[in-house]
Design a protein around this motif. Structure first.
Motif, PDB file in Angstrom:
ATOM      1  N   SER A 348       0.833  -1.203   0.000  1.00 61.14           N
ATOM      2  CA  SER A 348       0.000   0.000   0.000  1.00 61.14           C
ATOM      3  C   SER A 348       0.864   1.248   0.000  1.00 61.14           C
ATOM      4  O   SER A 348       1.992   1.242   0.509  1.00 61.14           O
ATOM      5  N   PRO A 349       0.363   2.348  -0.550  1.00 63.13           N
ATOM      6  CA  PRO A 349       1.107   3.619  -0.512  1.00 63.13           C
ATOM      7  C   PRO A 349       1.414   4.058   0.918  1.00 63.13           C
ATOM      8  O   PRO A 349       2.467   4.641   1.180  1.00 63.13           O
ATOM      9  N   GLU A 350       0.486   3.782   1.838  1.00 58.52           N
ATOM     10  CA  GLU A 350       0.704   4.170   3.238  1.00 58.52           C
ATOM     11  C   GLU A 350       1.890   3.423   3.832  1.00 58.52           C
ATOM     12  O   GLU A 350       2.699   3.998   4.574  1.00 58.52           O
ATOM     13  N   PHE A 351       2.000   2.138   3.508  1.00 63.59           N
ATOM     14  CA  PHE A 351       3.119   1.348   4.026  1.00 63.59           C
ATOM     15  C   PHE A 351       4.433   1.840   3.433  1.00 63.59           C
ATOM     16  O   PHE A 351       5.429   1.999   4.154  1.00 63.59           O
ATOM     17  N   ILE A 352       4.468   2.083   2.134  1.00 64.43           N
ATOM     18  CA  ILE A 352       5.688   2.574   1.492  1.00 64.43           C
ATOM     19  C   ILE A 352       6.101   3.916   2.094  1.00 64.43           C
ATOM     20  O   ILE A 352       7.293   4.186   2.315  1.00 64.43           O
ATOM     21  N   LYS A 353       5.120   4.771   2.387  1.00 58.38           N
ATOM     22  CA  LYS A 353       5.419   6.066   3.009  1.00 58.38           C
ATOM     23  C   LYS A 353       6.078   5.863   4.370  1.00 58.38           C
ATOM     24  O   LYS A 353       7.024   6.572   4.725  1.00 58.38           O
ATOM     25  N   ALA A 354       5.604   4.880   5.128  1.00 62.86           N
ATOM     26  CA  ALA A 354       6.191   4.589   6.441  1.00 62.86           C
ATOM     27  C   ALA A 354       7.619   4.076   6.288  1.00 62.86           C
ATOM     28  O   ALA A 354       8.516   4.470   7.053  1.00 62.86           O
ATOM     29  N   VAL A 355       7.860   3.218   5.302  1.00 64.84           N
ATOM     30  CA  VAL A 355       9.218   2.712   5.053  1.00 64.84           C
ATOM     31  C   VAL A 355      10.159   3.866   4.714  1.00 64.84           C
ATOM     32  O   VAL A 355      11.315   3.902   5.151  1.00 64.84           O
ATOM     33  N   ASP A 356       9.660   4.822   3.950  1.00 66.91           N
ATOM     34  CA  ASP A 356      10.482   5.976   3.574  1.00 66.91           C
ATOM     35  C   ASP A 356      10.887   6.820   4.775  1.00 66.91           C
ATOM     36  O   ASP A 356      11.859   7.586   4.693  1.00 66.91           O
ATOM     37  N   GLN A 357      10.162   6.711   5.878  1.00 66.13           N
ATOM     38  CA  GLN A 357      10.448   7.525   7.057  1.00 66.13           C
ATOM     39  C   GLN A 357      11.486   6.894   7.995  1.00 66.13           C
ATOM     40  O   GLN A 357      11.911   7.522   8.962  1.00 66.13           O
ATOM     41  N   ILE A 358      11.883   5.643   7.742  1.00 65.77           N
ATOM     42  CA  ILE A 358      12.885   5.012   8.603  1.00 65.77           C
ATOM     43  C   ILE A 358      14.208   5.765   8.479  1.00 65.77           C
ATOM     44  O   ILE A 358      14.653   6.086   7.380  1.00 65.77           O
ATOM     45  N   ASP A 359      14.820   6.039   9.609  1.00 68.35           N
ATOM     46  CA  ASP A 359      16.063   6.816   9.633  1.00 68.35           C
ATOM     47  C   ASP A 359      17.265   5.893   9.427  1.00 68.35           C
ATOM     48  O   ASP A 359      17.525   5.005  10.237  1.00 68.35           O
ATOM     49  N   TYR A 360      17.990   6.116   8.336  1.00 68.58           N
ATOM     50  CA  TYR A 360      19.195   5.344   8.040  1.00 68.58           C
ATOM     51  C   TYR A 360      20.450   6.231   8.023  1.00 68.58           C
ATOM     52  O   TYR A 360      21.458   5.867   7.433  1.00 68.58           O
ATOM     53  N   THR A 361      20.389   7.378   8.667  1.00 72.26           N
ATOM     54  CA  THR A 361      21.521   8.293   8.651  1.00 72.26           C
ATOM     55  C   THR A 361      22.748   7.631   9.270  1.00 72.26           C
ATOM     56  O   THR A 361      22.661   6.979  10.311  1.00 72.26           O
ATOM     57  N   SER A 362      23.899   7.826   8.624  1.00 73.22           N
ATOM     58  CA  SER A 362      25.149   7.233   9.115  1.00 73.22           C
ATOM     59  C   SER A 362      26.247   8.284   9.179  1.00 73.22           C
ATOM     60  O   SER A 362      26.370   9.116   8.287  1.00 73.22           O
ATOM     61  N   PRO A 363      27.082   8.227  10.227  1.00 77.45           N
ATOM     62  CA  PRO A 363      28.207   9.155  10.327  1.00 77.45           C
ATOM     63  C   PRO A 363      29.547   8.512   9.967  1.00 77.45           C
ATOM     64  O   PRO A 363      30.592   9.118  10.140  1.00 77.45           O
ATOM     65  N   VAL A 364      29.527   7.262   9.500  1.00 80.14           N
ATOM     66  CA  VAL A 364      30.732   6.426   9.512  1.00 80.14           C
ATOM     67  C   VAL A 364      31.453   6.414   8.170  1.00 80.14           C
ATOM     68  O   VAL A 364      30.837   6.196   7.121  1.00 80.14           O
ATOM     69  N   THR A 365      32.753   6.631   8.220  1.00 82.49           N
ATOM     70  CA  THR A 365      33.654   6.248   7.139  1.00 82.49           C
ATOM     71  C   THR A 365      34.653   5.262   7.715  1.00 82.49           C
ATOM     72  O   THR A 365      35.334   5.561   8.701  1.00 82.49           O
ATOM     73  N   LYS A 366      34.690   4.071   7.133  1.00 85.67           N
ATOM     74  CA  LYS A 366      35.596   3.012   7.592  1.00 85.67           C
ATOM     75  C   LYS A 366      36.828   3.007   6.689  1.00 85.67           C
ATOM     76  O   LYS A 366      36.708   2.963   5.458  1.00 85.67           O
ATOM     77  N   ILE A 367      37.992   3.045   7.306  1.00 88.43           N
ATOM     78  CA  ILE A 367      39.241   3.005   6.539  1.00 88.43           C
ATOM     79  C   ILE A 367      40.045   1.797   7.004  1.00 88.43           C
ATOM     80  O   ILE A 367      40.403   1.680   8.180  1.00 88.43           O
ATOM     81  N   ASN A 368      40.301   0.875   6.090  1.00 93.56           N
ATOM     82  CA  ASN A 368      41.134  -0.296   6.366  1.00 93.56           C
ATOM     83  C   ASN A 368      42.545  -0.007   5.873  1.00 93.56           C
ATOM     84  O   ASN A 368      42.728   0.401   4.722  1.00 93.56           O
ATOM     85  N   VAL A 369      43.527  -0.232   6.743  1.00 91.80           N
ATOM     86  CA  VAL A 369      44.893   0.186   6.442  1.00 91.80           C
ATOM     87  C   VAL A 369      45.856  -0.986   6.601  1.00 91.80           C
ATOM     88  O   VAL A 369      45.820  -1.698   7.618  1.00 91.80           O
ATOM     89  N   ALA A 370      46.715  -1.168   5.613  1.00 93.20           N
ATOM     90  CA  ALA A 370      47.803  -2.143   5.694  1.00 93.20           C
ATOM     91  C   ALA A 370      49.089  -1.407   6.073  1.00 93.20           C
ATOM     92  O   ALA A 370      49.427  -0.386   5.471  1.00 93.20           O
ATOM     93  N   LEU A 371      49.792  -1.915   7.102  1.00 92.49           N
ATOM     94  CA  LEU A 371      51.008  -1.270   7.601  1.00 92.49           C
ATOM     95  C   LEU A 371      52.181  -2.231   7.532  1.00 92.49           C
ATOM     96  O   LEU A 371      52.016  -3.442   7.689  1.00 92.49           O
ATOM     97  N   ASP A 372      53.376  -1.669   7.341  1.00 91.44           N
ATOM     98  CA  ASP A 372      54.570  -2.520   7.372  1.00 91.44           C
ATOM     99  C   ASP A 372      55.254  -2.528   8.732  1.00 91.44           C
ATOM    100  O   ASP A 372      56.275  -3.189   8.925  1.00 91.44           O
ATOM    101  N   LYS A 373      54.676  -1.793   9.704  1.00 88.34           N
ATOM    102  CA  LYS A 373      55.161  -1.870  11.080  1.00 88.34           C
ATOM    103  C   LYS A 373      54.072  -1.395  12.029  1.00 88.34           C
ATOM    104  O   LYS A 373      53.101  -0.742  11.634  1.00 88.34           O
ATOM    105  N   LEU A 374      54.243  -1.725  13.292  1.00 88.19           N
ATOM    106  CA  LEU A 374      53.241  -1.416  14.313  1.00 88.19           C
ATOM    107  C   LEU A 374      53.299   0.058  14.695  1.00 88.19           C
ATOM    108  O   LEU A 374      54.391   0.616  14.875  1.00 88.19           O
ATOM    109  N   PRO A 375      52.148   0.738  14.843  1.00 93.38           N
ATOM    110  CA  PRO A 375      52.159   2.120  15.336  1.00 93.38           C
ATOM    111  C   PRO A 375      52.769   2.206  16.741  1.00 93.38           C
ATOM    112  O   PRO A 375      52.531   1.332  17.584  1.00 93.38           O
ATOM    113  N   ASN A 376      53.535   3.246  16.964  1.00 94.88           N
ATOM    114  CA  ASN A 376      54.174   3.461  18.258  1.00 94.88           C
ATOM    115  C   ASN A 376      53.671   4.789  18.822  1.00 94.88           C
ATOM    116  O   ASN A 376      53.941   5.857  18.268  1.00 94.88           O
ATOM    117  N   PHE A 377      52.929   4.714  19.923  1.00 96.06           N
ATOM    118  CA  PHE A 377      52.247   5.892  20.454  1.00 96.06           C
ATOM    119  C   PHE A 377      53.139   6.669  21.423  1.00 96.06           C
ATOM    120  O   PHE A 377      53.776   6.086  22.310  1.00 96.06           O
TER     121      PHE A 377
END
Length: 569
Positions: A348-377
């Motif tokens: 139904s149009p009413e159901f589709i309208k409800a699906v459109d209202q679901i919040d899928y906002t995301s703040p995430v950027t995932k970065i996968n990194v290959a290193l040749d040595k361990l980070p030293n803090f």
């Protein structure tokens, strides 16, 4: 340095059934079909001939392992394990099927960007299971907080203990309890049991639970602590994966959600999976196959077959192949399921309208990194690039204060990637030697806050590289030499997470964990029991109760609903 462009290959320990260019092994009819991911084990165990149809070349949805650069194996999306319910671990005998875990202790490390005093290194905060160590670490910033921390953790544990019954069952079946035949009502009344256990478990703590459910994390944390590094470190659990700030009402619940975890009978523990997070998916798949389920990759579903009686009858693959079934379970988001996979004239149009209202906002950027040595803090240097206890932790960078997190959030809601992003770094290769060549390491950088669109326009490759450069510049300040050690990087913005993994909006939880999208309203009030408006079509992904990250529970609950429905019919 490599920058990820092409598709990687699956590298989880052991392999499940793979499809070829043909449909070899695929039957024309099943009792149950699962679109994406797993969820087949309980259905097959219950006597339903079940097939899993995975779109990508590697099984597991967001819980996958991929060799992005030669010799470097990554948990490309999901990267830590805790919210896998122990009953599922036991029922499916996942250890027997190859699941090996590395528990982390300590689990949190927050270095400071500051000048050391009298030649000493900058301060840092390390937290783990050792209460004496925790007091000592917190005492660097506040003696008062060091004394309060054990009571704080005990308070959270009481609340979490009460919540557990709700995680292991579907929400209360309100329509079933309030209408229908006596038999229907009695069957539905069983769904009240977890809620009753929850209320009894909380007892006099009901007001405390209500407060953390509705309050900003800052209000809750300010009641307990005064030191900013401790509050900011704890606040990361309130905003991780969510486009929200610690001062947003309801962020207190997200904090609680992330301390609900359990690993090998240890409450609150988080860990790494050997071979990457694909190891979980592979173990569950092998369990399903041991019961007789069929599992196929590179089977892209075009749409759900809906009969003239408005009931699901199977699926049609994008290559035109029809597969018929009694029931169809979708591990995709509600948006993908109903906007892309279900014929429009069946809803139904009413159901589709409800699906459109679901919040899928995301703040995430995932970065996968290959290193040749361990980070030293700088805050905790180690000799000869050898790992220290802190290297196994979730390493929180740019978490010196709540204000830093708030500023990062405000920039993103105004359409700009954070200039000083909140960073959660993990280095699983410190504990798991199977992930990288000797002396090398894989790093996950879970970064916030980044918008889906940059000031109204789409991300470009230049935007992605610029943001990754910003992230690396910040890491370099905490661990000089980091940038020179980078072999390659894989940058996944919210649109990338959506395109590659099917995460609508890039949201890792299949929908916001806000109060209007939890329990009876997850993902919508009309869908909270896994049933859809199409008879025989069910949701079973993380968009269902109990929410994103609780691996297995939505599928477990959905399987029980399906079995009950088929039994009644």
């Amino acid at each position: 340095m490599w920058t990820r462009r092409a598709r990687g290959t699956a590298t989880a320990a052991g392999k499940v059934t793979r499809s070829r260019s043909s449909n070899a092994g695929l039957k024309p009819h099943y009792d149950a079909l699962v679109i994406g991911g797993g969820k087949a084990a309980y259905l097959q165990k219950g006597g339903l001939k079940t097939a899993v149809l995975e779109k990508r070349h590697v099984l597991g949805g967001a819980a996958v392992s991929e060799e992005i650069f030669p010799g470097f194996h990554f948990s490309r999306c999901s990267y830590l394990l805790s919210l896998l319910r122990p009953q599922i671990y036991k029922d499916l005998d996942l250890k027997k099927h190859g699941l090996k875990l590395y528990k982390r202790d300590p689990h949190a490390f927050t270095p400071m960007l500051e000048e050391g005093v009298s030649g000493a290194p900058p301060r840092s905060l390390t937290l783990g299971s050792d209460l004496a160590m925790n007091r000592q670490e917190i005492g660097k910033f506040s003696k008062k907080d060091a004394q309060a921390y054990p009571d704080f953790t005990a308070h959270l544990e009481k609340l979490v203990e009460a919540v557990y019954p709700l995680l292991d069952g579907p929400p209360v079946n309100i329509p079933g309890v309030t209408s229908g035949s006596l038999r229907t009502r009695l069957a539905a009344a069983k769904t009240l049991i977890p809620a009753v256990k929850f209320g009894l478990g909380l007892g006099k703590n009901i007001p405390d639970f209500y407060e953390i459910l509705t309050a900003p994390a800052t209000k809750f944390l300010n009641q307990w602590f005064e030191s900013e590094p401790l509050k900011a470190t704890l606040a990361t659990d309130a905003v991780i994966g969510a486009m929200t700030s610690p001062s947003t009402p309801g962020s207190g619940y997200v904090l609680l959600h992330h301390v609900m975890g359990e690993l090998e009978m240890e409450r609150g523990a988080w860990g790494y999976v050997e071979g990457g997070m694909g190891g979980v998916s592979q173990a569950i798949a092998r369990a399903a196959q041991s019961y007789g389920a069929d599992i196929f990759t590179e089977k892209d579903v075009g749409h759900v077959l809906v009969g003239s009686d408005q009931a699901a009858r199977g699926v049609v693959l994008k290559d035109g192949t029809e597969i018929h079934s009694q029931v169809v379970l979708s591990n995709a988001t509600a948006y993908v399921t109903f906007k892309h996979l279900t014929p429009k004239d069946a809803l139904s149009p009413e159901f589709i309208k409800a699906v459109d209202q679901i919040d899928y906002t995301s703040p995430v950027t995932k970065i996968n990194v290959a290193l040749d040595k361990l980070p030293n803090f700088l805050a905790r240097p180690t000799p000869d690039h050898k790992p220290g206890p802190h290297h196994q932790c979730s390493i929180h960078l740019n978490c010196e204060s709540i204000e830093v997190l708030e500023t990062a959030y405000k920039e993103a809601i105004n359409g700009r990637p954070s200039a000083r992003p909140m960073l959660e770094m993990t280095i699983p290769s410190v504990l798991d030697p199977t992930l990288a060549p000797p002396g090398c390491h894989v790093v996950s950088l879970f970064t916030q806050f980044t918008p889906y669109h940059i000031e109204g326009r789409e991300w470009t490759d230049e935007d992605k590289e610029a943001f990754a450069d910003t992230v690396f510049d910040w890491v370099e300040q905490y661990a000089p030499g980091f940038k020179k050690s980078v072999v390659g990087r894989d940058i996944l913005t919210p649109p990338d997470l959506e395109r590659i993994f099917g995460l609508t909006g890039g949201n890792i939880f299949h929908g916001s964990m806000s109060l209007d999208q939890l329990y009876l309203a997850r993902p919508l009030p009309s869908l909270s029991d896994h049933r859809s408006p199409i008879k025989g079509l069910y949701l079973c992904g993380s968009g269902c109760h109990p929410g994103g990250g609780v691996m297995g529970s939505p599928g477990w609950n959905a399987a029980r609903v399906v079995m009950a429905d088929l039994k009644q019919n």
